[in-house]
Structures are given as C-alpha cells and as structure tokens.
Write an enzyme that holds these catalytic residues in place. Structure first.
Site, PDB file in Angstrom:
ATOM      1  N   ASP A 148      11.979 -26.312 -17.656  1.00  8.29           N
ATOM      2  CA  ASP A 148      11.302 -26.852 -18.843  1.00  8.29           C
ATOM      3  C   ASP A 148      11.763 -28.110 -19.132  1.00  8.29           C
ATOM      4  O   ASP A 148      12.987 -28.369 -19.709  1.00  8.29           O
ATOM      5  CB  ASP A 148      11.831 -25.902 -20.033  1.00  8.29           C
ATOM      6  CG  ASP A 148      11.311 -24.377 -19.971  1.00  8.29           C
ATOM      7  OD1 ASP A 148      10.536 -24.146 -18.879  1.00  8.29           O
ATOM      8  OD2 ASP A 148      11.780 -23.561 -20.728  1.00  8.29           O
ATOM      9  N   ASP A 159       9.179 -15.655 -14.742  1.00  6.79           N
ATOM     10  CA  ASP A 159      10.005 -16.768 -15.419  1.00  6.79           C
ATOM     11  C   ASP A 159      11.202 -15.978 -16.053  1.00  6.79           C
ATOM     12  O   ASP A 159      11.298 -14.672 -15.792  1.00  6.79           O
ATOM     13  CB  ASP A 159       9.150 -17.147 -16.711  1.00  6.79           C
ATOM     14  CG  ASP A 159       9.691 -18.425 -17.198  1.00  6.79           C
ATOM     15  OD1 ASP A 159      10.587 -19.003 -16.766  1.00  6.79           O
ATOM     16  OD2 ASP A 159       9.079 -18.910 -18.400  1.00  6.79           O
TER      17      ASP A 159
END
Lengths: 537, 814
Positions: free
Chosen positions: B488, B412
């Site tokens: 996200d 990530d």
C-alpha cells in the site's frame, strides 16, 4: 510509433486486389480521395504514395488514411457499410481482431470467424429504442408544458409580489421621513423643558451636599469632644490612635498637635483645618454608636445605573434592531449611554469612605414638572411612531433581500424549474433514504432515522458546455472521515413524473443521483414523426 | 564490491517486506532491533575472539559434495554443533549449522527450495593442522579454518567472502578490496523474526528498507544476522557475474515461471468497483477512449460480507455472465481471496474448516480468533498439506460458485494481517501443524497460502491453463507461483521515485513479476503525478492501477483530454513492447534472469552504475529513466558501458556510453533508450487487448553497435496455456545482424507453433548509408522489399519484409 520517411525506390506490388478490396473501409464521403489510377496522398497531406500502398496492410500515413481497411495503422478509421442499418466508423484496429464490430461483419473479412449479419435486428432494436424514447419524450412534453405553465404563473406571481414589496418600501420610506420630522419637532420643546428641570435639580443637589457635609463634620466634632466643652483638645484626639500617621510609634502629643495645629480647636477651626486631615482615617469611638463611617462596598443604584444595565444588554443588537425603549424617555443614544457607564464607575470609586453619598443619591430621582411630563409624552409618541415605520422597513428590506437571493438561483431555461424550488424528493435504498430539496440541500438519512448527513448544498448547474442544464451540482456537504466534503451530482433525465430514480456513490463521498422530470424531455425528439417501414438516420 | 552488497541487502529486503504493512509507509511502524530482546542481546555481543572451533577428528565426507564435522564452543564445552558444508552446482555453497542435541528442535525451512540442491564433488586437501581446503565447481574454493572456526571463500583464487562465527548466529561477510569483476551473493534461509546489521564504512544499517548508498572507496562490508530461532542455513553464490548469481539463486529456489501474456499487459483495479454496472461502465470507458486493457479487478467489497469465494449477489447477481462479457475482448477478471475466514457458521468455508479442525491454534489448542476485514475471523493452517490441498480445491470451478476460467486471483492480507494481533499479525506463540510455533515459521505463511491458490488454479484447468495470482506477502520461493506488488503506497512523488529501488530489490532476489500500484494506493494523485506514474510503470513488469476506497475515481479518462491522451500513450507504449517483455519473462523461466534489472547487472564493470537507483534496464536492451519529479524540464541521464551507443527511441538520436547527458523533458517524455547491438521485437499495431494481438505482425528495432552488429530474441506461444511446455508449442527465434545481413534462426528446433504473425517492418538505427537494395531470402523464396533511409538520423526502414515469424530467413542489405 510512426516513422516518417520518404520512400526512395518503388517497385510495383500487385496482390490482385479488386477495386472492392482496395477501397475497403473508405467512408462514402471520402471515396473521391481514393482514385486507383492516381498516387494516393495521405488525408493530412503529409505524404504521397503509390496507390498500391492503399490497404496493403502496411501503415504509411501518419494519420492512418492509407489503411482504412486493415489494422495496420493504430489511428485509422474503418467504415462499416452496414446495409439496412447505420453506416458507422470504427477504429481500423478493430479490423480482423476476431470480434464482430460492424453489424454486417465487414470488419472481419480476413478472419476465420463467422459474423452473423445483425443489421436487421439492430435496426429493429434501434427503432424500438427510438420509438420508446419518442413516446416517453412525447408523454413527457405534455407534462412539461403543464409544468412550464405553472412555472410561468409562479414566476409572474413572484414578480408581482416583488413589485409590491418594492412599492411598499418606497411608501414606507416616505412615511419615515415624515415621522422623523414629527419626532424632531416634538423633541425640541421636550429637550428644553428637561434641561430646565435638570438645572434646577442640580442646584438643589449642590446645596444639599453642602448641608450634608456640614452635618457630618459636626457629628465628628461632637464625637471627638468627649468632655463636651465645644473644643477638641490634644488628649481627646490622642485617643484616636488610628490617626497616627506613623503607626509604629506611640501617638505622641507632638504628632497630635501637628494635626490640630494648636492645643485645642473649636468647631470652626476644626472645620477649616483638621477635618480634611483626618477624614480618611478617622473612626468613630466604639461606645457611642452614632454614625458608622465604615466604607460602603458599592453604592446603591444611582439614577444613571437605572438605565445603564438595559443599554449594556441591548448594545449588541442595537445597530440592527434599533431597539426602542419607550419607558426611558431620555438617552436613546448609545454614545451617551457609554458615558453614563463611565460616570457610574467613577462614582463607585469615590464613594467608598463616606456612606452619606448614598443618601444624597437616593434622593436624586428627577421629578419633572407636569408641563415637562406632557412634553415627554408627546415626544415619546412621535419616537414610537418613527420606530415602528423603521421596523417595517427593515422587515420589508429583508424580504426583498431574500427574494433577490432566490432570484440569483438559476432555475433553468426560462425559470422552468421554479415549481420545484424547495420541493423535496426521496429515494429509498437498502440502508438509507436519500432526500434532495431542490436548489437547497441533499441529505442521506439512515433508515430508522437515527442520523442524517448533508451530502451537499446547492452549488450550480454543471452539465457540459453545450448542455449545462443536464446536471446539477450540490457541494460542500459534511466532510468525510479521512476524506473530502461530500458532494452530489444530479443527472436529469426525461420522465413522465418527477422522481429520483437512482442514487450511487461511485467514489467515497461523491454521490450521483438520477432525477427524472418531464422538464428534461426534448421536444425535437417527441416531435420526430414515425414513418413505419422506413428508417431515418 | 557494490554488487555483493546489493545482493545481500536485497535478500534482507525480502524479509523486511514480510512485516505487515497495511498503513502508509511510516518508518516508526517498523519494529526495531532494540524492541526485540534477542536482537538487542545479539547486537551487543562482541567478543574479541571467536570461541568456536572445529573438532578435526570429526571431519568426514558424508557423500560426494557433503562435508560434516562438529563445531565446539570452548566456553561451553557441553554445547556441540553440527556443521555441514555442501558444494552445489553452479558454483554455489551451502553451510548449515545446527545444534547437535538441541533442548527443543529447530525449524528448517524447506518450502523455499525447488528440491534438494544438487551436489557437486569437492576435492579436500588438508593444508596443515589448522586449515582444510575444498575445491569445487568452476575455480571455486573454500578454506575452513579450524581454530577459531572461520570459512573463507574464493573464486578464481580471488578472496570473495568469509564467515567468521563469533557466536552461532553471528555471521560476518567481508570483502577485502573493490572488484568489478566478481559478484557474489548470500541467501539466508530462515523464516523467523530477524534483523541484519549491514556495516560498510562506518554506517550501520539495521533495517534495509532504505537503499544503501555504497562507498566505493571503502570496500569492506560486514553483515550481522540476528534471528530469533531456526538454524544457520546459508547459501553462498560465487558468481562471478550478476547473471550467474541469478542463475545460482534460482537453481536453489526456483525461477518465476512465464506468466500468461495478458498478465503482463495493463490491469485496472480499484477498491472497489461497486457492482456489475460499474464494471461494465469502466470497460465501456476503455472502449470509448480506445485505451487497451486486459484485466479488471474486484477488491473485497464484491464478496458477501468479506466471505471469500462468495459474491454480493445484490451487486453482482450474475458473475458468470459478467466474466463472459469481460472475456468477449479476451479480457480477464481478478477477484480477491484473503486468508482470514469469517467466523460465521452459515458460511460454508468456515463451517467446513471448523468441523475439520483446519484453523491455526492457540498455545492452549483452541482455534485462534482474531479480527480482520469481516470482523471476527480464523486462519487456515496451510502448514498442514491436507489443509493446503483442501484450500486449493476451493478454487475449482465447482467449488468457487460464480467463477469461470476467466477469473484469476489475488491473495492479500496474508502476512497475515490481524487487526487486533500483536504487531498486527499472529501472536508468536500460535501453534501450526507439526507443533511449530508461529515464531519459527511466521514468514512462510503468506507463501503457503498463495502456493495453495496456485495449485488450485492449475488443477482447475487440469494443468492446461497458466494461473495468474498476485500476493502481498512473500518469501524466498514465492516467485515460483505468484506475482508480487509493493503493497500500500501513497500518491506522492517520493513514492513514485522509490518504486525503482524497491522493484529492483525484488528483481535481484528472484521476484521478476513485480509492480507498484500506479498512482499510489492512498490519497489522490494530482494529474501530473498520475501521468508520470503511468509512464514509469509502463516499463515495469506488473502494470496495475489501484486506489483506496476513500480516493476519488481515477480511471484514465477523468483528468481532461490531454492527460487521457498521455495515459493512453503510456499504455499503448507498454503494449508495443509486449513481445519483448514476453521474451524476457520466458528467459527468466529458463535462466532465472529477471526482466527488470539494475544497470550494474548488465554493466558490472561500470562502477558508475553501482549507485544508480533512478533508472533501470529492461532485459539487456532498454534503459529507462522515468521522470519522477513534479516540475522538471531536464533530467540527467547516465548512459552506462564503455564504447556503447544508446538510441533515443523517439528522436532516434544516438548517445555515447559512459557519459552523462542532460535531456530535455516535457509531459510527453518517457526517457527510454535502446542499446546499440540489440534487436527488440515490438508490435506497433494497436489492439483492445494483448490476446487479440497474438497473431499481429512484428516490427524489429535493430540498433547497431560500433561494429554495426546487433542481436536479439523473440519468444511467442499461445499466451495462456502450458502447451509451450507440454507440447513444445512455442517459437523462440534468434536475430543476428552482422556484415549487413540480418538472420532469423530458431533457438529451439524441436519447437512447433503455428502463428500467422509476420515481420512487417524492420527499423535499423545507426546504419551508415542509404543502401542500394535489400533482399530477403526464406527457403526458396526471395523478395526485394522497399526501403527508405533518413540520412540525418542514419535510420533505415525496411517496408514489409514479410516473412512469417516462425520461418528462417536472411535479409541482405547491399
């Protein structure tokens, strides 16, 4: 997916299964539904199929009942016999998945993996766990009894206290009626005497005012009459240019005459005609410094203003507090006080031009006669006593209210948790100490003590329907940054002493605690008798 | 027309999504062209006539399939460009333009390509003094105009695309008329900051995050590509079908490989599962509520202070034991490993990388220091192959303490995210290996990280076990080594809705293994939204629930029994389709066709599909219309294709193609339809995890077309190793239903794989009458399985036909 179908042609299938295999996975209580010589009807009644379809590794019944012994149905149930241990039901999709789910390994009959029979070990383990649990609950129950006894004592003590309060209140209320009567009786003669005094005083004041005004006019007249011939003439008045209505031009003879009404006036004429016209603009001559008629900014405190400030200040607390001012014997009534304030403002607006007002007011303190003073004293005494009782009633009512509020808190079955009401328990963790004060608040206190955050206020018991007293909910704590208000769920667990044994935060700002207490111990578990060598399921 | 557009547009998305997006979607966070000097200048540049021309004297064939010439700017006589045209296999063309003598060298992207693209012969004819024609491949042709420079592309004598360079980095792209018979694609290979203006009709789109609504009446589309640096390196894919484009693109950049079976099953994630007890509690929850699960994830909090490759031993005192327990049900653990390395001399990764000089440098040659999750951090310079290799070795079991072969990875924050950096990422003047400034190579960084991670995981098992790895940053070529998710998102209905166009955008650009966080990462979904999200994502390639640390817990059983049941049903539905998904993923590896597709990819002739972005297809057989509105009783479903039949898989109702139908929906509904003419393999039995079900029997769902025919495929292997490649241990079957016969034959006769899996049920939808008899023959064995017929729905169910999946058989209905 289920395909509800009616089979239209059947051929018999024989794979040589013995009865044992055919009835594999059927729970003992349902064996009567599976009769090899008869067609099988799904337990939900939805379909009847040849008995050969039972456990043939193909799902026919919507409820999965035709395949208890295979994984063909997603919703079937397989019965593990588990000899030497508990017979248990497992989902039939556990059958043949390479994982030993039954302790007797019966779910893995068709796979190559070898399942050890763990039923004996499991039984021992089960017994050990059960015994430990029993022992714990047994020990807990002993403590629980102590606590319950304590809670009973506390509860009855509290009830007694409450009863006494109610009784006290009753007595006081009767007393108050008595005192009120006495007060009223004392106030009647007091009022009459004060009225009489007031009236006399007002008459006196009116006379004084007339005298003062007359004196003032005389002073002005003398001031104007510069040649002292007892007449005010045009030329004498003309010097007072401030009296010129039309300020732009000269103060002409005609204008002066129109004020005087003639060429000259004596005192009586001045008093009757001229004074009213000039009193507002008149200024005394500069040289002879007799009276100064400058407007005064504010009057000196008057008789009224002597009482008003305090009544203004006390106004807010008034209704509840019932403030008694024994010193100011008159006007304990709010409405009157308000009127007083209005008077006060009025008098300040009219008294701007004449300073003499202040002399009048200054001499205004009402001096009661001795008889009245005695009556006031008696009435004050009666009021005082009345107010004292009233104050006591307020206090006792407050106590009763608090008590009732506490009684509204559900302290568990039979108020068992009464002894820990308000009691606080701490739990130390890496960064924080968690403190719960039962039925009040829960806090997170940082180590080093620099800050503390409320994580919830007592809300309610929040266990499942059939076991409400298993969990406590504390809610509406300090709001999280970017999140909800903090909240806490406390799970009660049987223990021999009362303590917090675990604190967690599974979701941000939603805390859980485990609280060990003998009160959560279960008598039926504690009383379960031990039969060595015999497993009771 | 539309098709062109999509592809170009989707390639655009590929770049745009590389912009760091740690926040909720807020368009104002995106940098605009106006905020960038070079883009503002370029956009304003609109000359009447191109000043570029070809120097005819310089034209030469370097080798077969490679033409080179000089391109001159007649306004600046000293600037000369090299123009290279490569004719490639599968009707593709590459055009490179670079300065002949640049003041400073320009960066050429290489990591996106599988290797040097294979050239095919071009046949050059000089039509007159002003035009050069090159024919290549299957009826493909380019026409190079000399003065001014222009390049036109044709397939089957139909004009499809054109490049008219008004300025070196101006690119234009035209279509003259609407045509449903051809799809073309363009791949712009450049890793620098850039914008693409897409001008169709009168609308100018300068960012591509919003799906483009196309106007079919006005066919011309112009794209204007403005990039800060690098060279012009463009690939033209001439189609003519969408599937050809996928093949052409993945031939150049590589296809997504077959993931392990468990990786396409259900994943449970949260920032963060707190400790071992928590993880075990969640696993127990799945057991208790009988919800299948394959993977559980640990976000950054599992580490010791965000030092990747370490564990917070207070919370995870025994990670190996934890993984072994997870593996008991053949489940896996995924941990996170981000590219920022905490600045801490006591941290072994940092101290070793520091000592070796492995960190990205500032322009002054110092180690660049920025801030991310652990606080002060440094970043490894993956552009250096030695560093990449060293990094990949960190994933070996002996180096990554506490890891086992049941642990897989998540990269990530690899754009990379730098909290205190300009635009929340690297400053453009940082210097990477080889002296390249970050501005030249920026968008490659994330891909280089996950490529190293992938290599580490391959090496960990000595090439035996297929890795799984998820990345947030990606570039053309990322599909070869990582799954991708959309970053996200937030618990909003609009975010659920937009998952479809976002995932389709990724899909058609070669990223087949893709998903969006179920439920929305930020904030708390209401239970209805959560259920609908579970239902939609059950039919999307990567199926993972994930939530932000500030949200309330969201495990499937926390929203009441009804919602638990609905979520369980969604996940169970996913598991029943795993054989089909797995087959599609295998086909993706082989043919480059992504498993999730826009409708037009299967129905390129149906213009009504060109605008569709509320529905999608899985393979060529399943049409899915996820319900993405809060309170809705009906949805409008368009069934694509002329003369097609679609079967509702719950009611077995058939619907005609080219028609829009209002369908009633309730909370149970996941509107999904199987195309007539298709055979889909499913596994209707339930298991706790996908790997446990590996040998379970298969149900074939046969939906007949109007000729009463259907076909389909089934691929199977061991689900987790490379033995399918190295030892040919696989099953690849073809099923054909024709003339009342269903046949199974091998598509790969050299393959060998042993499995007990058998065919337990065949459901034929659209069969006209109740047959007398069903016979199955397999080798010398034959049987007459029972059958049932439901006249109302024309449904024939064959009970226990029984052959092994690996065998050849014929089923005859009479």
């Amino acid at each position: 997916m289920h395909v509800a179908v009616i089979l239209c042609s059947f051929t018999s299938i024989s794979d040589g299964n013995g009865e044992q295999t055919v009835l594999r996975g059927v729970q003992t209580s349902l064996l009567s539904m599976y009769i090899p010589s008869k067609p099988f009807t799904c337990l939900d009644g939805s379909l009847t199929v040849p008995f050969e379809f039972v456990n043939d590794d193909y799902c026919d019944c919507q409820d999965g009942s035709d395949e208890p012994g295979t994984s063909a149905c997603s919703n079937g149930q397989f019965f593990c016999e588990n000899k030497g241990y508990l017979g248990t039901l497992i989902p039939s999709h556990f059958v043949g998945d390479g994982i030993c789910d039954c302790c007797d390994g019966s779910d893995e009959y068709e796979t190559t993996i070898v399942c050890n029979n763990t039923c004996f070990e499991l039984t021992q383990k089960f017994q050990a766990v059960r015994d430990a649990r029993r022992t714990l609950h047994e020990a807990g129950i002993a403590k629980k009894k102590e606590i319950i006894a304590k809670s009973k004592a506390i509860t009855s003590e509290r009830q007694e206290h409450f009863n006494k309060l109610e009784q006290d209140l009753n007595n006081l209320e009767n007393d108050l009626k008595e005192k009120e009567k006495l007060k009223q009786e004392a106030e009647v003669p007091e009022y009459a005497a004060k009225e009489k005094n007031q009236k006399l005083w007002e008459e006196n004041r009116a006379m004084q005012q007339v005298m003062v005004r007359d004196q003032q006019i005389r002073e002005i007249f003398v001031d104007l009459d510069t040649n002292e011939d007892s007449l005010v003439s045009i030329d004498e008045l003309q010097k007072h240019t401030e009296l010129d209505i039309n300020q732009e031009n000269e103060f002409t003879v005609e204008e002066v005459r129109s004020i005087l009404g003639s060429d000259s006036v004596n005192f009586n004429e001045f008093n009757a005609i001229v004074f009213e016209k000039i009193s507002n603009s008149y200024q005394s001559s500069p040289e002879p410094t007799t009276p100064t008629l400058e407007p005064t900014p504010l009057p000196e405190p008057s008789i009224y203003s002597a009482t008003t400030p305090s009544s203004i200040l006390e106004k807010h607390g008034y209704e509840e507090e019932e403030v008694t001012t024994t010193s100011s014997s008159y006007k304990d009534n709010e409405e009157e006080n308000n009127n007083d304030r209005d008077d006060y403002h009025e008098s300040s607006s009219v008294s701007t031009s004449l300073e003499h007002e202040k002399h009048i007011h200054a001499s205004l303190a009402p001096e009661y006669d001795d008889e009245t003073k005695v009556l006031i004293q008696i009435a004050d005494q009666a009021r005082n006593e009345y107010n004292q009782v009233k104050e006591k009633i307020i206090q006792i009512k407050r106590q009763i209210q608090d008590f009732k509020k506490q009684s509204d808190v559900d302290l568990g079955p039979n108020n068992d948790y009464a002894p820990i009401l308000d009691e606080c328990f701490d739990y130390d963790e890496r960064e924080y100490t968690y403190r719960i004060c039962m039925f009040k608040t829960a806090k997170q206190i940082s180590k080093g003590g620099s800050s503390q955050v409320t994580i919830g206020y007592w809300d309610s018991w929040s266990g499942p329907k059939d076991d409400k007293y298993l969990k406590m909910k504390y809610s509406n704590g300090a709001t999280c940054w970017n999140g909800p208000p903090r909240s806490l769920t406390v799970t009660l667990k049987c223990g021999t002493e009362q303590k917090l044994s675990d604190v967690r935060e599974p979701s941000r700002c939603e805390y859980t605690m485990t609280f060990e207490t003998p009160l959560a111990c279960d008598e039926t578990i504690a009383n379960r008798s031990l039969h060595p060598g015999h497993v009771e399921f | 027309m539309k098709n062109i557009l999509h592809l170009v547009h989707y390639i655009v998305v590929l770049f745009v999504l590389n912009i760091p997006s740690i926040e909720n979607v807020d368009r104002s966070n995106f940098k605009t062209c106006e905020q960038s000097g070079f883009c503002r200048r370029q956009r304003k540049y609109k000359p009447d006539r191109s000043s570029y021309e070809i120097d005819l004297n310089t034209i030469k064939i370097v080798k077969s399939g490679h033409l080179r010439c000089l391109l001159l700017d007649n306004t600046k006589s000293h600037v000369k460009f090299k123009l290279d045209i490569f004719t490639l296999e599968h009707n593709s063309l590459r055009v490179k333009i670079n300065e002949r003598n640049p003041i400073r060298r320009r960066y050429e992207v290489k990591h996106s390509l599988v290797g040097e693209p294979k050239l095919v012969d071009m046949n050059i004819t000089n039509l007159d003094g002003n035009q050069i024609q090159g024919s290549f491949g299957k009826a493909a042709r380019f026409l190079l105009h000399v003065k001014p420079f222009r390049l036109d592309l044709f397939t089957n004598d139909m004009f499809v695309m054109n490049v008219n360079s008004k300025h070196l980095f101006n690119f234009e792209h035209y279509r003259k008329k609407t045509h449903e018979h051809a799809t073309v694609g363009f791949f712009w290979m450049n890793a620098a900051e850039g914008w693409i203006d897409v001008n169709h009709n009168k609308n100018l789109f300068s960012t591509a995050t919003k799906p483009i609504t196309d106007n079919i009446e006005i066919p011309e589309v112009t794209t204007h590509w403005m990039f800060e640096s690098g060279i012009f390196d463009g690939f033209f894919f001439m189609g003519p079908t969408p599937r050809d484009i996928f093949k052409q693109y993945t031939t150049i950049t590589g296809a997504a490989p077959l993931p392990p079976l468990w990786a396409i099953a259900y994943h449970q994630c949260r920032w963060n599962y707190i400790d071992e007890d928590d993880v075990r509690g969640v696993l127990n929850g799945f057991e208790q509520h009988q919800i299948p699960l394959d993977v559980i994830w640990l976000d950054i909090e599992h580490t010791n202070g965000k030092r990747y490759f370490t564990w917070d031993l207070k919370k995870f005192p025994n990670p190996e034991k934890l993984q072994n327990d997870i593996a008991f049900y053949r489940r896996k653990l995924v941990t996170i490993s981000d590219p920022h390395i905490k600045k801490d001399d006591a941290y072994h990764i940092y101290s070793e990388a520091k000592a070796r000089g492995y960190f990205v440098k500032t322009k002054d040659g110092q180690d660049y220091e920025g801030s991310c999750w652990p606080g002060s951090s440094m970043w490894l310079d993956f552009f250096n192959p030695d560093i990449s290799q060293w990094y990949s070795q960190r994933y070996l079991l002996e180096n990554y303490k506490g890891s086992t072969e049941n642990l897989f990875l998540w990269n990530d924050m690899n754009e990379p995210s730098v909290f205190n950096g300009p635009e929340i990422t690297f400053p453009k003047d940082l210097v990477h290996h080889g002296g390249w400034e970050d501005r030249e190579v920026h968008n490659l960084y994330g891909m280089l990280q996950h490529m190293s991670t992938f290599q580490g995981l391959v090496n960990r098992s000595h090439g035996h076990i297929r890795p799984f790895l998820l990345t947030r940053s990606f570039f053309a070529g990322s599909q070869r080594t990582a799954a991708v998710w959309t970053g996200d998102n937030s618990a909003q209905w609009s975010h659920l809705k937009v998952t479809v166009p976002m995932l389709l955008s990724l899909s058609v650009t070669g990223f087949g293994f893709i998903g969006a966080d179920v439920g929305g990462f930020f904030s708390n979904p209401d239970p209805k939204l959560l259920v609908r999200w579970y239902q939609a994502a059950a039919y999307q390639p990567f199926y993972r629930e994930h939530a932000h640390i500030d949200t309330t817990r969201r495990e499937p059983w926390l929203f009441g029994n009804d919602n638990t049941r609905l979520i369980r049903q969604s996940i169970e539905a996913r598991y029943t389709y795993l054989p089909y998904w797995y087959t599609l993923f295998y086909k993706q590896e082989r043919q480059g066709v992504p498993p999730m597709l826009p409708l037009w990819a299967n129905f390129p002739k149906d213009k009504n599909t060109f605008k569709t972005e509320d529905s999608f297809m899985i393979g060529n057989g399943l049409l899915v219309y996820p319900v993405a509105d809060a309170d809705i009783n009906q949805i409008s479903v368009y069934f694509p294709g002329e003369n097609t039949i679609w079967y509702d898989l719950r009611t077995f109702n058939p619907y005609k193609g080219s028609e829009t139908v209002l369908i009633n929906v309730n909370m149970e509904s996941i509107p999904a339809y199987q195309l007539g003419g298709v055979i889909i393999p499913r596994r209707l039995r339930k298991r706790r995890s996908s790997m446990i079900a590996l040998n379970d029997p298969i149900t074939l769902i046969v939906t007949l077309d109007r000729y009463l025919e259907a076909k389909g495929e089934l691929y199977m292997d061991d689900g987790y190793t490379y033995d399918y490649r190295r030892k040919r241990q696989l099953v690849h079957r073809r099923f054909i239903f024709k003339n009342n016969e269903l046949r199974s034959k091998s598509l790969d006769t050299s393959s060998k794989f042993v499995t007990e899996a058998w065919i337990e049920r065949i459901i034929v939808l659209g069969y006209p009458k109740n047959p007398n008899k069903v016979i199955i023959n397999s080798g010398d064995k034959h049987a007459t399985p029972l059958h049932s017929y439901q006249a109302a729905t024309h449904t024939l169910v064959i009970r226990r036909p029984g052959p092994l999946v690996t065998s050849d058989w014929t089923l005859t209905i009479s």
